[in-house]
Design a protein around this motif. Structure first.
Motif, PDB file in Angstrom:
ATOM      1  N   GLU A 262      52.461   9.552  58.385  1.00 30.25           N
ATOM      2  CA  GLU A 262      51.804  10.246  57.282  1.00 30.25           C
ATOM      3  C   GLU A 262      51.063   9.300  56.340  1.00 30.25           C
ATOM      4  OE1 GLU A 262      53.232  13.970  55.808  1.00 30.25           O
ATOM      5  OE2 GLU A 262      55.217  13.505  56.575  1.00 30.25           O
ATOM      6  N   GLY A 263      51.450   8.024  56.328  1.00 26.68           N
ATOM      7  CA  GLY A 263      50.700   7.069  55.528  1.00 26.68           C
ATOM      8  C   GLY A 263      51.017   7.084  54.048  1.00 26.68           C
ATOM      9  N   LEU A 264      52.122   7.715  53.636  1.00 26.55           N
ATOM     10  CA  LEU A 264      52.514   7.684  52.233  1.00 26.55           C
ATOM     11  C   LEU A 264      54.029   7.653  52.139  1.00 26.55           C
ATOM     12  CD1 LEU A 264      53.488  10.844  51.895  1.00 26.55           C
ATOM     13  CD2 LEU A 264      51.084  11.226  51.367  1.00 26.55           C
ATOM     14  N   ASP A 265      54.515   7.169  51.013  1.00 26.75           N
ATOM     15  CA  ASP A 265      55.960   7.118  50.782  1.00 26.75           C
ATOM     16  C   ASP A 265      56.431   8.442  50.192  1.00 26.75           C
ATOM     17  OD1 ASP A 265      56.741   4.379  51.475  1.00 26.75           O
ATOM     18  OD2 ASP A 265      55.354   3.805  49.884  1.00 26.75           O
ATOM     19  N   PRO A 266      57.461   9.067  50.770  1.00 30.29           N
ATOM     20  CA  PRO A 266      57.971  10.319  50.197  1.00 30.29           C
ATOM     21  C   PRO A 266      58.320  10.220  48.720  1.00 30.29           C
ATOM     22  CG  PRO A 266      58.899   9.992  52.378  1.00 30.29           C
ATOM     23  CD  PRO A 266      58.122   8.742  52.052  1.00 30.29           C
ATOM     24  N   TRP A 267      58.822   9.046  48.281  1.00 28.58           N
ATOM     25  CA  TRP A 267      59.196   8.921  46.863  1.00 28.58           C
ATOM     26  C   TRP A 267      57.985   9.041  45.949  1.00 28.58           C
ATOM     27  CZ3 TRP A 267      56.831   5.047  44.245  1.00 28.58           C
ATOM     28  CH2 TRP A 267      56.474   3.887  44.921  1.00 28.58           C
ATOM     29  N   GLN A 268      56.810   8.623  46.440  1.00 27.73           N
ATOM     30  CA  GLN A 268      55.612   8.766  45.618  1.00 27.73           C
ATOM     31  C   GLN A 268      55.296  10.244  45.383  1.00 27.73           C
ATOM     32  OE1 GLN A 268      53.109   6.267  48.267  1.00 27.73           O
ATOM     33  NE2 GLN A 268      52.624   5.081  46.448  1.00 27.73           N
ATOM     34  N   VAL A 269      55.421  11.046  46.437  1.00 30.03           N
ATOM     35  CA  VAL A 269      55.140  12.484  46.328  1.00 30.03           C
ATOM     36  C   VAL A 269      56.177  13.150  45.435  1.00 30.03           C
ATOM     37  CG1 VAL A 269      54.806  14.624  47.610  1.00 30.03           C
ATOM     38  CG2 VAL A 269      54.141  12.450  48.639  1.00 30.03           C
ATOM     39  N   LEU A 270      57.449  12.834  45.671  1.00 30.10           N
ATOM     40  CA  LEU A 270      58.521  13.475  44.911  1.00 30.10           C
ATOM     41  C   LEU A 270      58.432  13.120  43.425  1.00 30.10           C
ATOM     42  CD1 LEU A 270      60.996  15.244  44.925  1.00 30.10           C
ATOM     43  CD2 LEU A 270      62.367  13.253  45.606  1.00 30.10           C
ATOM     44  N   GLU A 271      58.180  11.869  43.108  1.00 30.80           N
ATOM     45  CA  GLU A 271      58.065  11.473  41.709  1.00 30.80           C
ATOM     46  C   GLU A 271      56.867  12.141  41.044  1.00 30.80           C
ATOM     47  OE1 GLU A 271      58.276   7.253  41.046  1.00 30.80           O
ATOM     48  OE2 GLU A 271      60.040   7.036  42.325  1.00 30.80           O
TER      49      GLU A 271
ATOM     50  N   ALA B   1      40.683  19.014  45.331  1.00 32.43           N
ATOM     51  CA  ALA B   1      42.027  19.315  45.823  1.00 32.43           C
ATOM     52  C   ALA B   1      41.965  20.324  46.960  1.00 32.43           C
ATOM     53  CB  ALA B   1      42.901  19.841  44.688  1.00 32.43           C
ATOM     54  N   ASP B   2      41.121  21.333  46.820  1.00 32.29           N
ATOM     55  CA  ASP B   2      40.955  22.329  47.884  1.00 32.29           C
ATOM     56  C   ASP B   2      40.338  21.703  49.133  1.00 32.29           C
ATOM     57  OD1 ASP B   2      42.035  24.323  46.317  1.00 32.29           O
ATOM     58  OD2 ASP B   2      40.100  25.000  45.553  1.00 32.29           O
ATOM     59  N   LYS B   3      39.389  20.781  48.945  1.00 33.80           N
ATOM     60  CA  LYS B   3      38.792  20.091  50.091  1.00 33.80           C
ATOM     61  C   LYS B   3      39.842  19.269  50.835  1.00 33.80           C
ATOM     62  CE  LYS B   3      33.903  19.616  48.835  1.00 33.80           C
ATOM     63  NZ  LYS B   3      32.801  18.657  48.557  1.00 33.80           N
ATOM     64  N   LYS B   4      40.715  18.610  50.079  1.00 35.17           N
ATOM     65  CA  LYS B   4      41.783  17.833  50.692  1.00 35.17           C
ATOM     66  C   LYS B   4      42.675  18.712  51.559  1.00 35.17           C
ATOM     67  CE  LYS B   4      44.204  15.489  47.800  1.00 35.17           C
ATOM     68  NZ  LYS B   4      44.971  14.801  48.863  1.00 35.17           N
ATOM     69  N   VAL B   5      42.995  19.900  51.057  1.00 37.86           N
ATOM     70  CA  VAL B   5      43.798  20.833  51.838  1.00 37.86           C
ATOM     71  C   VAL B   5      43.081  21.169  53.143  1.00 37.86           C
ATOM     72  CG1 VAL B   5      44.713  23.181  51.907  1.00 37.86           C
ATOM     73  CG2 VAL B   5      44.972  21.805  49.831  1.00 37.86           C
ATOM     74  N   SER B   6      41.781  21.418  53.050  1.00 38.26           N
ATOM     75  CA  SER B   6      40.987  21.745  54.236  1.00 38.26           C
ATOM     76  C   SER B   6      40.943  20.581  55.218  1.00 38.26           C
ATOM     77  CB  SER B   6      39.568  22.140  53.817  1.00 38.26           C
ATOM     78  OG  SER B   6      38.742  22.331  54.944  1.00 38.26           O
ATOM     79  N   TYR B   7      40.706  19.373  54.709  1.00 41.90           N
ATOM     80  CA  TYR B   7      40.654  18.202  55.586  1.00 41.90           C
ATOM     81  C   TYR B   7      41.987  18.007  56.308  1.00 41.90           C
ATOM     82  CZ  TYR B   7      36.438  16.798  52.968  1.00 41.90           C
ATOM     83  OH  TYR B   7      35.182  16.750  52.380  1.00 41.90           O
ATOM     84  N   ASN B   8      43.082  18.106  55.569  1.00 41.79           N
ATOM     85  CA  ASN B   8      44.391  17.864  56.165  1.00 41.79           C
ATOM     86  C   ASN B   8      44.798  18.961  57.139  1.00 41.79           C
ATOM     87  OD1 ASN B   8      45.142  15.356  55.169  1.00 41.79           O
ATOM     88  ND2 ASN B   8      45.798  16.197  53.212  1.00 41.79           N
ATOM     89  N   ARG B   9      44.351  20.181  56.876  1.00 42.66           N
ATOM     90  CA  ARG B   9      44.624  21.262  57.821  1.00 42.66           C
ATOM     91  C   ARG B   9      43.945  20.962  59.162  1.00 42.66           C
ATOM     92  NH1 ARG B   9      42.605  25.317  55.106  1.00 42.66           N
ATOM     93  NH2 ARG B   9      44.527  25.684  53.936  1.00 42.66           N
ATOM     94  N   GLN B  10      42.712  20.458  59.090  1.00 39.11           N
ATOM     95  CA  GLN B  10      41.989  20.127  60.318  1.00 39.11           C
ATOM     96  C   GLN B  10      42.555  18.876  60.993  1.00 39.11           C
ATOM     97  OE1 GLN B  10      37.496  20.938  60.022  1.00 39.11           O
ATOM     98  NE2 GLN B  10      38.087  20.839  57.866  1.00 39.11           N
ATOM     99  N   ALA B  11      43.158  17.993  60.192  1.00 35.90           N
ATOM    100  CA  ALA B  11      43.759  16.780  60.750  1.00 35.90           C
ATOM    101  C   ALA B  11      45.179  17.008  61.244  1.00 35.90           C
ATOM    102  CB  ALA B  11      43.764  15.675  59.698  1.00 35.90           C
ATOM    103  N   GLN B  12      45.765  18.173  60.941  1.00 37.32           N
ATOM    104  CA  GLN B  12      47.130  18.530  61.362  1.00 37.32           C
ATOM    105  C   GLN B  12      48.145  17.471  60.900  1.00 37.32           C
ATOM    106  OE1 GLN B  12      46.565  19.073  65.642  1.00 37.32           O
ATOM    107  NE2 GLN B  12      46.208  21.254  65.346  1.00 37.32           N
ATOM    108  N   VAL B  13      48.145  17.225  59.602  1.00 38.44           N
ATOM    109  CA  VAL B  13      49.026  16.197  59.036  1.00 38.44           C
ATOM    110  C   VAL B  13      50.452  16.714  58.890  1.00 38.44           C
ATOM    111  CG1 VAL B  13      47.115  15.148  57.797  1.00 38.44           C
ATOM    112  CG2 VAL B  13      48.492  16.896  56.673  1.00 38.44           C
ATOM    113  N   GLY B  14      51.358  15.798  58.517  1.00 34.50           N
ATOM    114  CA  GLY B  14      52.764  16.135  58.372  1.00 34.50           C
ATOM    115  C   GLY B  14      53.100  16.795  57.045  1.00 34.50           C
ATOM    116  N   PRO B  15      54.369  17.178  56.860  1.00 29.07           N
ATOM    117  CA  PRO B  15      54.768  17.973  55.689  1.00 29.07           C
ATOM    118  C   PRO B  15      54.659  17.251  54.359  1.00 29.07           C
ATOM    119  CG  PRO B  15      56.686  17.311  56.983  1.00 29.07           C
ATOM    120  CD  PRO B  15      55.483  16.975  57.809  1.00 29.07           C
ATOM    121  N   TRP B  16      54.899  15.922  54.322  1.00 33.84           N
ATOM    122  CA  TRP B  16      54.806  15.209  53.047  1.00 33.84           C
ATOM    123  C   TRP B  16      53.365  15.091  52.579  1.00 33.84           C
ATOM    124  CZ3 TRP B  16      58.671  14.426  49.824  1.00 33.84           C
ATOM    125  CH2 TRP B  16      59.972  14.411  50.325  1.00 33.84           C
TER     126      TRP B  16
END
Length: 289
Positions: A231-240, A168-183
């Motif tokens: 972002e490549g994901l559905d917001p409802w998936q994250v929210l649920e 999970a921490d690695k994912k945070v690091s990868y996404n920080r470097q990829a400058q992904v969106g808020p979802w």
């Protein structure tokens, strides 16, 4: 019976087969796009059927990108072993075709998801670890993060919580470097909260989820319903996922009113996106307990 269709395909003129596959591929893909744009009206079950029927025509026509889109949407809505067994040969073809290309992570990830659904976790894990190494080496951190998400779920299910927290921490690091969106960033927080819940840190989880729920209304949604955008994901998936984690933490810590509140909100979100009756019933049954 599939033998009838195979006999017809074997005996038919190749030009005729090509025409049929092109026309039916066009038809099902167009219908799928329209259904995704109106998922709340047509329901997830309709999308599952359209994607399942359309994908084989697109694969046989070697329309890999379109086939991948339908299969990805299908797996997101039906992870049953029966469904995955049917489409596993299609997933394997796409993975083979995309090997050693920039889209290799998409084909490999879909294949891994299908393998997990039919109980072949070790095979899926081996594929995913190799993909992460290759895409980190390419500095493609967005792809590495997406692959790590699938591996995270396997590690979590098999009870390796410390390793899951590191992922999970690695994912945070990868996404920080990829400058992904808020979802996508929120999905990273979700992964971390899942593990903290399993570790028994319920109060910490509920506090963080309360803060997240305050932020959710201000997050941008895709301009077109049914499309994930960049972002490549559905917001409802994250929210649920967030609501489900919160309900779990509240239940385990005997905070029943919070659990009931989160369960009711989950019902509302699922109904708004047009979840099928099986999903709604499963959610309501869990709320009842």
């Amino acid at each position: 019976h599939p033998g009838v269709a195979e006999s017809i395909r074997t005996a038919a003129d190749p030009i005729y087969l090509t025409t049929v596959e092109q026309e039916l591929g066009d038809f099902y893909y167009a219908v799928a796009v329209q259904a995704l744009e109106n998922e709340m009206q047509v329901g997830s079950r309709t999308i599952i059927e359209i994607c399942r029927r359309g994908a084989p025509y697109l694969v046989r026509a070697k329309r890999w990108d379109e086939a991948t889109i339908l299969l990805e949407r299908l797996l997101a809505r039906d992870e049953s072993s029966a469904n995955s067994s049917l489409i596993l040969p299609l997933l394997r073809q796409i993975a083979e075709v995309s090997s050693d290309t920039d889209s290799e992570w998409i084909g490999g990830s879909l294949l891994a998801k299908g393998l997990v659904a039919v109980g072949r976790r070790n095979e899926a894990e081996q594929i995913l670890r190799g993909l992460i190494e290759r895409f980190v080496a390419k500095n493609d951190y967005r792809a590495a993060s997406s692959i790590a998400s699938i591996l995270f779920n396997i590690v979590k299910v098999t009870g390796r919580l410390d390793e899951a927290l590191l992922l999970a921490d690695k994912k945070v690091s990868y996404n920080r470097q990829a400058q992904v969106g808020p979802w996508t960033q929120l999905a990273d927080e979700t992964s971390r909260l899942q593990i903290l819940t399993l570790m028994g840190k319920y109060e910490d989880v509920l506090y963080e989820i309360a803060e997240i729920r305050k932020r959710v209304p201000s997050l941008p949604l895709p301009s077109t319903p049914g499309h994930t955008g960049e972002e490549g994901l559905d917001p409802w998936q994250v929210l649920e996922a967030i609501l489900d984690i919160g309900k779990m933490a509240a239940t385990y810590s005997s905070q029943w009113h919070i659990a009931i509140d989160l369960g009711a909100e989950m019902d509302r979100v699922q109904a708004q996106r047009g979840a099928d009756i099986l999903q709604l019933t499963r959610s309501r049954f869990n709320n009842y307990s």
